[in-house]
Each structure stands twice: as structure tokens, then as C-alpha cells.
Write an enzyme that holds these catalytic residues in place. Sequence first.
Site, mmCIF file in Angstrom:
data_model
loop_
_atom_site.group_PDB
_atom_site.id
_atom_site.type_symbol
_atom_site.label_atom_id
_atom_site.label_comp_id
_atom_site.label_asym_id
_atom_site.label_seq_id
_atom_site.Cartn_x
_atom_site.Cartn_y
_atom_site.Cartn_z
ATOM 1 N N LEU A 116 0.821 -1.211 0.000
ATOM 2 C CA LEU A 116 0.000 0.000 0.000
ATOM 3 C C LEU A 116 0.854 1.260 0.000
ATOM 4 C CD1 LEU A 116 -2.784 -0.924 2.614
ATOM 5 C CD2 LEU A 116 -3.087 -0.639 0.147
ATOM 6 N N GLY A 117 1.979 1.193 0.686
ATOM 7 C CA GLY A 117 2.844 2.359 0.780
ATOM 8 C C GLY A 117 4.024 2.090 1.694
ATOM 9 N N PHE A 121 7.927 3.802 9.719
ATOM 10 C CA PHE A 121 8.005 2.558 10.476
ATOM 11 C C PHE A 121 8.485 1.417 9.582
ATOM 12 C CE2 PHE A 121 6.241 -1.305 12.317
ATOM 13 C CZ PHE A 121 6.389 -1.115 13.687
ATOM 14 N N PRO A 123 7.297 -0.792 5.476
ATOM 15 C CA PRO A 123 6.280 -0.971 4.431
ATOM 16 C C PRO A 123 4.923 -1.325 5.020
ATOM 17 C CG PRO A 123 7.732 -2.876 4.514
ATOM 18 C CD PRO A 123 8.323 -1.860 5.435
ATOM 19 N N VAL A 124 3.855 -0.948 4.295
ATOM 20 C CA VAL A 124 2.482 -1.251 4.721
ATOM 21 C C VAL A 124 1.806 -2.048 3.614
ATOM 22 C CG1 VAL A 124 0.270 -0.299 5.458
ATOM 23 C CG2 VAL A 124 2.389 0.906 6.030
ATOM 24 N N ASP A 234 2.868 13.247 17.921
ATOM 25 C CA ASP A 234 3.258 13.271 16.505
ATOM 26 C C ASP A 234 2.028 13.472 15.621
ATOM 27 O OD1 ASP A 234 5.049 13.259 14.415
ATOM 28 O OD2 ASP A 234 5.109 11.084 14.214
#
Length: 426
Positions: A116-117, A121, A123-124, A234
Site C-alpha cells: 500500500l505504501g 516505520f 512498508p504497509v 506526533d
Amino acid sequence: MAHQADLVIVGVSVGVAIGFVLAACAFFGVRWYRKRSRLQHSSSSRSVTTLPIRMNGVGTSIDSSASLSSSFSFHGPQQLTKINQRSKDLYTPTSGILNYSYKDVQKATQNFTTLLGQGSFGPVYKATMPTSEVVAVKVLASNSKQGEKEFQTEVLLLGRLHHRNLVNLVGYCVDKGQHMLLYEYMSNGSLENLLYNEGKQVLSWEDRLQVALDISHGIEYLHEGAIPPVIHRDLKCANILLDKSMRAKVADFGLSKEEVLDRKNSSLKGTYGYIDPEYMSTNKFTKKSDIYSFGVIMFELITAIHPQQNLMEYVNLASIPKSFQQASMSPDGIDEILDKQLTGKCNLEEVRLLAGIAHKCLHKVPRKRPQMADVSQAISKIRHRRLHKEDTMSFSVSDVPQIVKRIEDQQVEMSSMASLKESVEQ
């Protein structure tokens, strides 16, 4: 003899008194020491080291308290097994969140091919679970020591935080040297992508106003509803996600921290452009620092200008100075920096009202910034004002033909009655 007896009695009494005082001092000293030890243990067990300052769209990070070489840790197979087991022991009894195996996640993501992106953190991926539930899987970049601590913070906090305007943590995976978080899938992605990526759908003013209200409710829950209260630390457009109904939810709690009485200074953390100037000068992060960040987000919704593209300079130019530390929004000024895609498609009075709220959130003096509950209430009033106008307009437009028809029917009925009366009289 009597005099000597009296002296003995006095001496014994004084000795007993001194002994009693010493015993009391020892008793209270032990109690004080034990209480202090418990407080120190509680404080150390609750403190969590978090990620450093992050730049939107940039993979690098800055931390004033650690070198880059200390940000990564490489473990052998035996050490890795111990770490995974320790992580499982840490999360399972406290959070109640589902623990998935690596094989489960691998199958759900089609062997990690449904990207997805890419976030700070890691990759998703999009995943479809055996229950047909669609989720987003955030994978920790391999061997990131700082990321592991962020991972722990997310699991432990979201295990107890539940609100319709916070992204729900579905589960996690600590297996085969991997750390993964499973969230509810938010089909419309991040607010940052919707505002700044060309080719994406344009957010209407109605949607932007609703997004501002949704975010305020989420932060209000963190500040006032959670026990103990939580400071996000954040808040930014990249961490605001939207579902299929365009309802906004706050995400990414890796830097979040429970509010405690003994706040200790720590290295500077957050994202450039959203950081409270007071926090930068004092290293003390409070709820009012979150409110500052939310003020920046509201101006992004109004202007579609990124904080790293001199948003605050534009806002300051649109302000009327009243004193050295205070200013108010100029109606003409805010109109000039309004997102061009909203020109002629929004109510300018509502824009000015939201800008006024945002400006109060950016006050240089933190204690003069409003509480989040007051911010939510103020945005709700703008929303209700809009809905009331829509209801009034809906009545005037949709009901007019019916009213006209009823009048015509009444006229026909009156004409018929008049004709009947004339016939009877003749």
C-alpha cells in the site's frame, strides 16, 4: 535514698523516650525508602524510549541523544528467539489483542505482494484475513532497535485505547524475527495524500470541516477520556487516516506517552513543521503541544499548504498583530491563502471561524491555548450552523411545490363551493 530513686526513675523515663523516638524514626524511614523504591520502579517500567524527529516523505531521522550507529541492532538466531519470546510475554497478558503467526500474515498479504505504501516505520501491506476482514499490515523495518520500542508503545497503548476516531489495532505479529502491526483498513488513505497528491479526489469544504471535527474528538478522548491521559506527540496529516465514508481517525502512536506528574526532559521528538516552539525550547511536551499541532493541521485543511512549504509564514502574514504575543486572523488575509480548489465552493464565514479557532491553538503561550474539549465544541458549533442552514434551505426548496399545490387545491375547492352556493340560491 528517695532522691536517688527519683533520679533512677527520671533516667529510665528518658531512656524509654529516646528509644521510642529512635524506633519511630526507623519505622518511618523504612516506609519512606520502600515508597520511594516503588515509585522509581513504576516510573522506570512505564517509560518507553521513542522514535526521533521524522521528516514527511524522508527516510532519515535526527535524534539529539543517540548516534546513527546505535539506532540499529543485529542479533544472532538464539538472541532473536529470546527477543521474540520476551515480546510475546510482554504483550499477551496485558493487551488482549490477537497475536498472529508469520505464516498467517504471509498468506493474508499474498506473500507480501500487496504493498500500500512506505512509512517511517516500514512498508504497509493490504491483507485479507481468513474471516474476510480487510486490514493494513505495518511491518517494522528489519533490525531497527528504535522501531521495536515504537512497536511496543503502539501495542500497549492501543490495547487499552478504543474510540471511533482512533484507528483500531486488530492484532500484531512477533514471529521469525519480524514485528508487524495489523490495523483496520482505511480505504481513503491519509489526509496528507488527499490534500497534496495531484490526481486524487478533491476534499470538499464539508469533508474538511468534518475531518477537523473527527480529529478533535479523537484527541479529546486521548487528553480527557483516557486514564491516564495520553499525549500523542506526533500529530500531522500523514497520521490522519480516512475510511470509506471519509471519516477521519488518528493513527501512529509510536511516539505517544502517558501523561505523568513527574515529566522528565527527553530528546526532541516529533515532525518538523508540527512541533510546538515552546517544546523545542524547553523539551517539555504537554497536551498543549498536541493542540499546537492540531492548529497546524486545521490551517492545512483551509489552505492545502504543507508546513514544510512555509505554511506558518503565510498564516502570520494573514494575521493582524494586537500585541507582542498575540494576533488575530484577518478575514481578508485568510481569504487570500484559502485553497484555490475551494474558491467559490465554500462558505467564507465558516472558513474564517475555523481559522480563528486554529489561530488560538497556535498561541505562543501554551497555557493560553484552549483545551481540546473547547476546540471540539467550537468546531461542532460551526458544523451545526451549517446543518441548520442546509435544513432551512431544504425546506424552502423542496416544500414550495407542495405548498403551491395545496393552495391551488384550496382555490379549486373554494370555487366549487361558490358555484354550488350559486346553484342553490337560483
